[in-house]
Each structure stands twice: as C-alpha cells, then as structure tokens.
Design an enzyme around this catalytic site. Structure first.
Site: not given
Length: 396
Positions: A170, A335, A365
């Site tokens: 991320s 995601d 996610h």
C-alpha cells in the site's frame, strides 16, 4: 464491569492526539537524527528531522543482509512483537518477521522506520518545532520522495549501502518503488504488494473525502490542537475518515457475508440503533483515534495523493524502466482500492518483474496484512534466491 447503578462505565475520553510523545515509553524504538535540514520536493526545507525505527536480527559484517520493511498509512515501525509500553498494538506483520519465519531474523537484519510525517516517534505534525512549539498545521506537505530521502539518511547512518530486499505494501509499496526508481543501485530485490505506480483519480477522491472529514471537525483548529485537553482533539473527523477508509480496505462480499443488513445485538435501527456493519466501523474508528494523530493522517494521506513515479522522469514507463532490482509484484484479487490492473502495470513496466502474483482473499485491500501465509510464500520466493549473507555479527 458495571457501576453501582448498573450502567456500564464510560471510557475515558481520548487524548487530543494518539501520537507517541517525548517522555512516553520508547518500547523497541531507536532514533536517527538528520544533521541537516531535509530539502523537500515541493520546495523549502524541513529542519530537525528524526526517524524512529526498529530492528530485528543482526547486521552481517559486510552489511549484505539488510531488509527494509515499509508500513502503510496507519502502520508504524512496530512490525513484530507484542503490544506493550510504547507500542499500543502488536506487530502488524508479526507472523512474517522472526526466527524461522519468512523474514528469518537468524539470517536477515530487518529494519522498519516510522515514516516521516508519521506519529509514532518520527517527525510529524505532533512533533516539536525547533522553537519548541508543535508543528501542527504548519507542518509542510510531503511526497514519497521526501520520505525516501529521509530513509536514505537512516540507511547511511546504519552503514547500509544496498538493501538485500525492500518490502512495502500500500503506502509502503509507494515508498519501496520510489527507493528502487530513485536509487536503483541501493536495492537488490524488491517486493511490491497491493500498491501502484501513480495515485489514481479514484484513490485521490476517496482520500479527499477523508481529508474533508478531518478538517470539518470543529476541534481541528487548522491542525493546531495538540495542546488541547483530552476529548478536545478532532476525534470525530478522524473517526469519520477512518470509517470511509475502512470501507475501501475491505471487500464488499466479505462485509455482506459477515454482517448483511443485520442489527447490532440489542439495537434496533428502526429506533435509532445501529446495524452490525455500523458497529464494526465505529469500533475501528474508536481504536484509531486513541493511537493515531489526525494531522499526521492528513499529511500522509496527501503524500499518497502526490505519489507519481513518473513525475519529472519522462512518465511512468520511463520511471519503471529504471528499476534494476529483482522484483516481485503482488496484489489482492478482491482489492477495490488498489485493483490488480495497477499491479499489472507495475509488473509490465519493471524489466526484472514477471507475472503478477495474486493473493486470493475475501478481505479486499487488507488482505495484504491478513493473508500472511500467502505473503510469506511470496517473500520466500524472493529471499530463497538471494545469496546467503556472510556470517552475522553485531552491527558496528
């Protein structure tokens, strides 16, 4: 436990900020202090830069076994280990770091810094300026390039010229990629997980809504609230931001299977009560406001919006072509915030990458944090091909 009249006791109000502060227990943290002001991509300088970091394992005499692990938006340096004094939560990737684990600390020297602009020991809005006041709303805007420049100073201080592996998911993946693009000679292997080469309009839009929620809080005061009394920080705004973000972090199917439209136990939504999914979001909001800082959240969210690997480098394709590290790119099949198409772009553009590895998960996610067995297998795919470092010894 109930009070004498049978009512449940009220939780103490959260402090104005959940940031780590000077005088708090240090926990496992070490600190790196930059001697010179940090030049910023947007112009100007940030003086007094300090990074908190943690390490596991021992650095080899030739410093060939160092691994850099970079955290996501509300993460910190505490990758592994229990909660305790100085650490409000247990390690966020505890299952992956330690003896015999994917990042085997009998072999690797693992380093995890708290990102510049963060709130768990590194310089950020809750920190004191050189004049002794909190940075607050005067803290400058950052980009991932600024944050990596600060981390490069940490690597220099540790005597690490080249990372055996840089890992990030991320927001951490943004910085990991920036390391490999801006300093290819310093990254031998690279693991990019649930990340992207450039922030998309969709991601920027979701972030914008969160920023508006924080700044609309009447206790925001332009970011200058750090000396306020308990309960007087911008907790409502930060809590709304967390609710918005958490929806994007999870899969729609998972939420429906777990909660559906069912009412929270003992509550009736038709009479002002909550649905189970609302209670779930309330729970995550309440946890975050006690361990995080609203202004740091804003600074880091804006740095993610500024992520564009190709800026000033001839575009994304030209930037990705600069990566020389052996690279593995992975994404999560559910995601909806960082969809697989973004990881496919990374894998297609980085010369040393091949196909995207897909983590199968109902968790969206957040699967990159939850599906540790699958992530461990991918990490081993990378590290098992790295030459065995020289016999380890304490870092000099």
């Amino acid at each position: 436990m109930n009070t004498a009249d049978g009512a449940a006791p009220q939780a103490a109000p959260p402090p104005a900020t959940g940031a780590w502060r000077e005088g708090d227990p240090p926990g496992r943290r070490h600190w790196y202090d930059r001697a010179e002001p940090l030049p910023l991509e947007a112009g100007g300088q940030l003086p007094g830069v300090r990074l908190a970091y943690e390490t596991w394992g021992r650095l080899a005499p030739d410093r060939s076994n160092a691994v850099l692990v970079l955290h996501a938006l509300t993460g910190d340096s505490h990758v592994a280990g229990p909660a305790g004094p100085g650490h409000p939560t247990a390690g966020w990737w505890d299952a992956l770091v330690g003896p015999g684990r994917a990042l085997d600390t009998d072999r690797w020297f693992v380093v995890a810094p708290n990102v510049l602009g963060g709130c768990q020991g590194s310089t950020g809005p809750a920190s004191l300026r050189p004049d002794g006041r909190h940075w607050g709303g005067s803290f400058p805007r950052l980009t991932p390039r600024d944050q990596v420049l600060a981390e490069a100073g940490l690597a220099d201080a540790l005597g690490i010229e080249r990372w055996a592996l840089v890992v990030g998911g991320s927001m951490g993946g943004m910085r990991a990629l920036e390391w490999a693009v801006s300093r290819p000679e310093r990254v031998a292997s690279l693991f990019l997980l649930a990340s992207t080469a450039v922030a998309s309009a969709d991601q920027i839009a979701w972030t914008s809504a969160q920023l508006h929620a924080i700044r609309a809080d009447p206790h925001w005061h332009g970011g200058d609230y750090h000396d306020a009394a308990a309960g007087q920080g911008p907790h409502a705004g930060l809590g709304v931001a967390r609710r918005i973000a958490h929806i994007t972090y999870r899969g729609a199917e998972e939420l429906d299977v777990r909660f559906g439209n069912r009412a929270q136990d003992g509550e009736d939504p038709r009479a002002g009560g909550r649905h189970q999914v609302e209670s779930y979001l309330d729970h995550h909001a309440a946890k975050l406001v006690r361990r995080f800082d609203a202004a740091s959240y804003a600074v880091l969210a804006e740095s993610m919006n500024a992520h564009d690997t190709g800026r000033g480098r001839g575009g994304t394709r030209a930037a990705l072509a600069r990566v020389t590290a052996r690279t593995l790119v992975a994404g999560v099949d559910t995601d909806r915030l960082y969809p697989l198409a973004q990881q496919e772009e990374l894998a297609a553009g980085i010369p040393s990458a091949d196909r995207v590895r897909v983590i199968s998960s109902p968790y969206g996610h957040d699967g990159f944090l939850i599906e540790t067995a699958q992530v461990a297998a991918l990490l081993r795919e990378l590290v098992d091909d790295v030459r065995e470092p020289s016999a380890t010894a304490p870092a000099g």
